[in-house]
Enzyme design. Sequence first.
Site, PDB file in Angstrom:
ATOM      1  CD  GLU A  54       7.347  54.189  15.095  1.00  0.00           C
ATOM      2  OE1 GLU A  54       6.456  53.386  15.387  1.00  0.00           O
ATOM      3  OE2 GLU A  54       7.790  55.047  15.905  1.00  0.00           O
ATOM      4  CB  ALA A 163      21.466  46.701  59.466  1.00  0.00           C
ATOM      5  CB  SER A 169      23.344  48.746  56.977  1.00  0.00           C
ATOM      6  OG  SER A 169      23.032  50.093  56.651  1.00  0.00           O
ATOM      7  CD1 TRP A 171      30.280  51.659  52.547  1.00  0.00           C
ATOM      8  CD2 TRP A 171      28.179  51.497  51.842  1.00  0.00           C
ATOM      9  NE1 TRP A 171      29.860  52.933  52.261  1.00  0.00           N
ATOM     10  CE2 TRP A 171      28.555  52.855  51.821  1.00  0.00           C
ATOM     11  CE3 TRP A 171      26.900  51.166  51.439  1.00  0.00           C
ATOM     12  CZ2 TRP A 171      27.689  53.864  51.404  1.00  0.00           C
ATOM     13  CZ3 TRP A 171      26.043  52.164  51.027  1.00  0.00           C
ATOM     14  CH2 TRP A 171      26.443  53.497  51.011  1.00  0.00           C
ATOM     15  CB  THR A 197      15.545  53.809  55.289  1.00  0.00           C
ATOM     16  OG1 THR A 197      15.168  52.439  55.476  1.00  0.00           O
ATOM     17  CG2 THR A 197      16.784  53.873  54.405  1.00  0.00           C
ATOM     18  CG  LEU A 205      17.059  57.196  48.689  1.00  0.00           C
ATOM     19  CD1 LEU A 205      15.643  57.277  49.240  1.00  0.00           C
ATOM     20  CD2 LEU A 205      17.475  55.741  48.504  1.00  0.00           C
ATOM     21  NE  ARG A 208      26.002  58.543  45.444  1.00  0.00           N
ATOM     22  CZ  ARG A 208      24.997  57.913  46.039  1.00  0.00           C
ATOM     23  NH1 ARG A 208      23.825  58.523  46.191  1.00  0.00           N
ATOM     24  NH2 ARG A 208      25.142  56.677  46.477  1.00  0.00           N
ATOM     25  CD  GLU A 292      18.099  51.843  46.487  1.00  0.00           C
ATOM     26  OE1 GLU A 292      19.071  51.734  47.266  1.00  0.00           O
ATOM     27  OE2 GLU A 292      18.117  52.565  45.469  1.00  0.00           O
ATOM     28  N   GLY A 299       9.177  44.027  53.608  1.00  0.00           N
ATOM     29  CA  GLY A 299       8.268  42.944  53.945  1.00  0.00           C
ATOM     30  C   GLY A 299       6.829  43.257  53.625  1.00  0.00           C
TER      31      GLY A 299
END
Length: 362
Positions: A54, A163, A169, A171, A197, A205, A208, A292, A299
């Site tokens: 505002e 994977a 994994s 890509w 991971t 993470l 970029r 991620e 899970g």
Amino acid sequence: MTPSDGVFLAATVELAEQGRLTCAPNPPVGCIIVRGQQIIGRGFHVRTGEGHAEVNAIADAGGDIQGATVYVSLEPCAFVGRTPACAQTLIDAQVKRVVIAATDPHPQVAGAGITMLRAAGIEVNLLTQPAALELIQGYVSRELSGKPFVRLKTASSLDGATALASGESQWITGAAARADVQYWRARSDAIITGVQTVIDDNPQLNIRAQQYQDARAPLRVVLDSRLSTPAQATVLNDGGATLLVHNAGVDVPQHLHNAPSVSLLALDAGPTDLHSVLRYLGDHGCNEVLVEAGAKVCGSFVAADLWDEWICYIAPKWLGVASQPLASFTVAQLDQAPTGKLMDTKQFDDDVRIRLKADRGE
């Protein structure tokens, strides 16, 4: 109400989107000021501590908005914080009418802004817009539940593998799909992953993509019960903020004492206590978080019913039975399976992105 109200409110949401990546922990807000069906001012909230939508719209209008109609995507604030109360600012400006697309759940607002305006003789109309509610869903989650909005992100083959059995994994999906992930990172206040991971992939993470460089860098959160994140891990050495969540009583390795951008969160139940992890992030201003991670962590969020949205990138390839699953949890009966509702789909070259929201019977 006038036929143009919906049009102007939709425009405030578009304006608010321009501040989505920079304004956290505040919600994104857009404002348009109209006099005689002509827009005389536009503004959006850029970042916390700076002018609200505002105020920026009033400045864009040249300061004189007496008798004008103000359209705003979120109810004007009713208390003095880092900036003055916007409801009082509009009262002092002697506007005639305020049209609002969503109410503010903040306990110091929550209708108080509307009450202030009406008490001052200003006509107020609330015309709730779904797009305005979507815009602030993370902020609403944090204010009402104390926890941020949780978005899962996975990339898998057509047969649901993330994977090979070896862990390879990179890509599964193509460059276009991976570029899209940069946007979801940019709008997230934190990115959660598991220590395995970090060990297997040594991910950055971070953000970029050049078009999102103005976004606030997300906090990297590593669920690491035994504090086994390697000393050479990128998330410990690139200068970005990282939080390691671990079991209480675990000895802290020397290399973590020497990492100034790394903080530790000790929990009695360790990182399996996802409720406490999320509440900590909510208490520290996180509106949206992105998970991620591997099958176990992903899970665990599903099994605990702690996810709100799931972004699934699916590649047209098959990894076979000797592969790692998308999410690791157990369902005893089919009618107990977690379910989602389709939000949208989008194609990125040969890959497909599916967005789901948690189906909680709402």
